[in-house]
Enzyme design. Sequence first.
Site, PDB file in Angstrom:
ATOM      1  N   GLN A  92      -0.143  -3.915  10.502  1.00 10.87           N
ATOM      2  CA  GLN A  92       0.803  -3.850   9.377  1.00 10.87           C
ATOM      3  C   GLN A  92       0.787  -2.447   8.784  1.00 10.87           C
ATOM      4  OE1 GLN A  92       0.336  -7.618   6.717  1.00 10.87           O
ATOM      5  NE2 GLN A  92      -1.565  -7.439   7.878  1.00 10.87           N
ATOM      6  N   ASP A  95       0.014   3.929   8.882  1.00 11.78           N
ATOM      7  CA  ASP A  95      -0.729   5.132   9.288  1.00 11.78           C
ATOM      8  C   ASP A  95      -0.843   5.182  10.819  1.00 11.78           C
ATOM      9  OD1 ASP A  95      -3.238   3.902  10.288  1.00 11.78           O
ATOM     10  OD2 ASP A  95      -3.614   3.348   8.210  1.00 11.78           O
ATOM     11  N   HIS A 110       5.279  -3.103  10.446  1.00  9.32           N
ATOM     12  CA  HIS A 110       5.857  -2.614   9.179  1.00  9.32           C
ATOM     13  C   HIS A 110       6.284  -1.150   9.272  1.00  9.32           C
ATOM     14  CE1 HIS A 110       3.756  -6.023   6.670  1.00  9.32           C
ATOM     15  NE2 HIS A 110       4.827  -6.448   7.329  1.00  9.32           N
ATOM     16  N   CYS A 141      19.551  14.067   9.771  1.00 13.25           N
ATOM     17  CA  CYS A 141      19.133  13.269  10.937  1.00 13.25           C
ATOM     18  C   CYS A 141      19.228  14.164  12.171  1.00 13.25           C
ATOM     19  CB  CYS A 141      20.055  12.063  11.077  1.00 13.25           C
ATOM     20  SG  CYS A 141      19.869  11.207  12.658  1.00 13.25           S
ATOM     21  N   THR A 181      -6.980  -7.652   6.073  1.00 18.02           N
ATOM     22  CA  THR A 181      -5.684  -7.917   5.430  1.00 18.02           C
ATOM     23  C   THR A 181      -5.840  -9.073   4.450  1.00 18.02           C
ATOM     24  OG1 THR A 181      -3.363  -8.514   5.781  1.00 18.02           O
ATOM     25  CG2 THR A 181      -4.908  -9.218   7.479  1.00 18.02           C
ATOM     26  N   SER A 182      -5.102  -8.965   3.330  1.00 18.41           N
ATOM     27  CA  SER A 182      -5.298  -9.931   2.240  1.00 18.41           C
ATOM     28  C   SER A 182      -4.646 -11.277   2.518  1.00 18.41           C
ATOM     29  CB  SER A 182      -4.730  -9.348   0.941  1.00 18.41           C
ATOM     30  OG  SER A 182      -3.357  -9.067   1.118  1.00 18.41           O
ATOM     31  N   ASN A 206     -13.087  -9.535   7.351  1.00 15.25           N
ATOM     32  CA  ASN A 206     -12.562  -8.946   6.110  1.00 15.25           C
ATOM     33  C   ASN A 206     -13.714  -8.700   5.138  1.00 15.25           C
ATOM     34  OD1 ASN A 206      -9.851  -8.273   5.052  1.00 15.25           O
ATOM     35  ND2 ASN A 206     -10.449  -9.572   3.326  1.00 15.25           N
ATOM     36  N   LEU A 207     -13.500  -7.748   4.262  1.00 18.02           N
ATOM     37  CA  LEU A 207     -14.546  -7.404   3.289  1.00 18.02           C
ATOM     38  C   LEU A 207     -14.980  -8.622   2.489  1.00 18.02           C
ATOM     39  CD1 LEU A 207     -16.108  -4.932   2.292  1.00 18.02           C
ATOM     40  CD2 LEU A 207     -14.341  -4.599   0.565  1.00 18.02           C
TER      41      LEU A 207
END
Length: 237
Positions: A92, A95, A110, A141, A181-182, A206-207
Amino acid sequence: MADTPTSIVVLTGAGISAESGIDTFRSEGGLWEQHRIEDVATPEGFARNPDLVLGFYDARREALAAVDPNPAHHALARLETEFSGELLLITQNVDDLHERGGSARVLHMHGELKSALCQSCETRSRWDAPMSAKDGQRPACPVCKAPSLRPDVVWFGEMPYQMDRIYAALATCDLFVSIGTSGAVYPAAGFVQEARAFGAETLELNLEPSEGSHFFATSRHGPAGQLVPQWVDEVLG
Ligand code: BJW
């Protein structure tokens, strides 16, 4: 958990890049405490104030140059190279730390910070420079020359990229792994239930417990930089 998976789908979120120094969205002090979602992450916000939104993404693109991939990104690159089964790495994140960590095949559902989408001709172009107006002129462009570029990212209310390919992989994988991811944003938050419905094992790294933790057969909590290399070692034996 299946002893030897043959087909794995991995979903990553902002948490995998946190130890590299990139802000997550929903943590204390995260991006959504610094900016209003409706201002910077919706098509309506962009239409209202393009300069604000272009500046927000220019700053994040620039910040990317100062950070490096961490052991979690490197471990997933090793998985891509050494795993003999099928692997789909979906992120998602906008970066490019998976690529810089060595992953060659990454599905950015995303979008990407280093990509521009032309609102006139709909071409997606590689883009490293600022997108904000300079001397009152927005950059053109590279294809149609219209000054109509926007960040090539998926905002709320827009359709994420390559959903057909993602749902096909979720229907056939035997292991779905969610990292950092949350579980607060759909459709990604629903992938675990989709994979489960087709019989896959499910693992969360996950953390802390995410909003969707209870959907996973197994959850492990801690920093991705430790958990992901450990898990990849287990898979590769
Ligand atoms: C660590 C760690 C460490 C920290 N180690 N872990 C009502 C119900 C259901 C859905 C909707 C609804 N109303 C509206 C919707 C749809 C909407 C939505 O989900 N809204 C929710 C708010 C409810 N979704 C959409 O609009 C999407 N499109 C859509 O649905 O199209 C229609 C459709 C229909 C059917 C099928 C398919 C599509 C589009 C969503 C676009 C999201 N865009 C953003 C911005 C992208 C560009 C940018 O980067 O600026 O994407 S928002 C933001 O959230 C970004 C992220 O990718 C996304 C997810 O965030 P993520 O990665 O989970 O980050 P955090 O911060 O939330 O969590 C980090 C986690 O890491 C935490 O759990 C930490 O604990 C953990 N962590 N350090 C391990 N060291």
